[in-house]
Design a protein around this motif. Sequence first.
Motif, PDB file in Angstrom:
ATOM      1  N   GLN A  73       3.170 -24.602  -8.404  1.00 15.37           N
ATOM      2  CA  GLN A  73       4.391 -24.423  -9.178  1.00 15.37           C
ATOM      3  C   GLN A  73       5.458 -25.406  -8.704  1.00 15.37           C
ATOM      4  OE1 GLN A  73       5.285 -20.225  -8.854  1.00 15.37           O
ATOM      5  NE2 GLN A  73       3.559 -19.668 -10.150  1.00 15.37           N
ATOM      6  N   ARG A  74       6.410 -25.668  -9.585  1.00 13.90           N
ATOM      7  CA  ARG A  74       7.528 -26.572  -9.327  1.00 13.90           C
ATOM      8  C   ARG A  74       7.068 -28.024  -9.099  1.00 13.90           C
ATOM      9  NH1 ARG A  74       8.322 -21.799  -7.602  1.00 13.90           N
ATOM     10  NH2 ARG A  74      10.215 -20.609  -7.848  1.00 13.90           N
ATOM     11  N   GLY A 114       4.469 -26.881 -15.737  1.00 12.40           N
ATOM     12  CA  GLY A 114       5.018 -26.076 -16.831  1.00 12.40           C
ATOM     13  C   GLY A 114       5.796 -26.938 -17.810  1.00 12.40           C
ATOM     14  N   SER A 159       0.336 -19.368 -16.849  1.00 13.35           N
ATOM     15  CA  SER A 159       0.347 -19.017 -15.431  1.00 13.35           C
ATOM     16  C   SER A 159      -0.164 -20.197 -14.627  1.00 13.35           C
ATOM     17  CB  SER A 159      -0.534 -17.793 -15.150  1.00 13.35           C
ATOM     18  OG  SER A 159      -0.048 -16.656 -15.808  1.00 13.35           O
ATOM     19  N   ILE A 160       0.547 -20.488 -13.560  1.00 11.61           N
ATOM     20  CA  ILE A 160       0.197 -21.606 -12.677  1.00 11.61           C
ATOM     21  C   ILE A 160       0.065 -21.060 -11.266  1.00 11.61           C
ATOM     22  CG2 ILE A 160       0.963 -23.845 -11.781  1.00 11.61           C
ATOM     23  CD1 ILE A 160       2.566 -24.078 -14.494  1.00 11.61           C
ATOM     24  N   SER A 193      -0.865 -15.356  -9.140  1.00  7.83           N
ATOM     25  CA  SER A 193       0.504 -15.567  -9.614  1.00  7.83           C
ATOM     26  C   SER A 193       1.350 -14.298  -9.496  1.00  7.83           C
ATOM     27  CB  SER A 193       0.509 -16.087 -11.056  1.00  7.83           C
ATOM     28  OG  SER A 193       0.009 -15.114 -11.941  1.00  7.83           O
TER      29      SER A 193
END
Length: 154
Positions: free
Chosen positions: A95-96, A100, A89-90, A22
């Motif tokens: 992500q997106r 989250g 944390s991804i 990340s």
Amino acid sequence: MIHIVEACIKDQDFLREVYIKSREEEVNGWGLEKDEGRKLLSGQANAQLASYINQFPHAEYQVIYMESKAVGRIIMNQTDNEIRLVDLSILPSFQRRGIGTTVISLLQKRAKALRVPLRLSVLITNPAQRLYKSFGFSRVGGNELYDYLEWEIF
């Protein structure tokens, strides 16, 4: 489908790798050789873990799964007075995708049920600032690097 499970000893390497992955893009921009960047991030991962253990000795370490794939980590500390999101944390490749959003929503439900605020700190430059603000977090302090955010419904 997203689910979250308590981390165990076998997850230690993954939790470390999430930290490194990340932050890799940022460190790669510094002009370091790839091996130098990983070595630096590995040292930072060790320092971060030591700091978290010192500050939050009772924190929960969790692995985020999307279907059957481990995609991120959560470090959370719950007391009688608050839920503190210590770290979320991804992996960049996941992500997106709403992970989250799902995690924050679950934490807010937990905080609401316990009638405690949900708190976190986030780098001023972190794009996740938008996510937290969209969920109603308010800035309650900070310094030159971090904003301290809080959400409470009651």
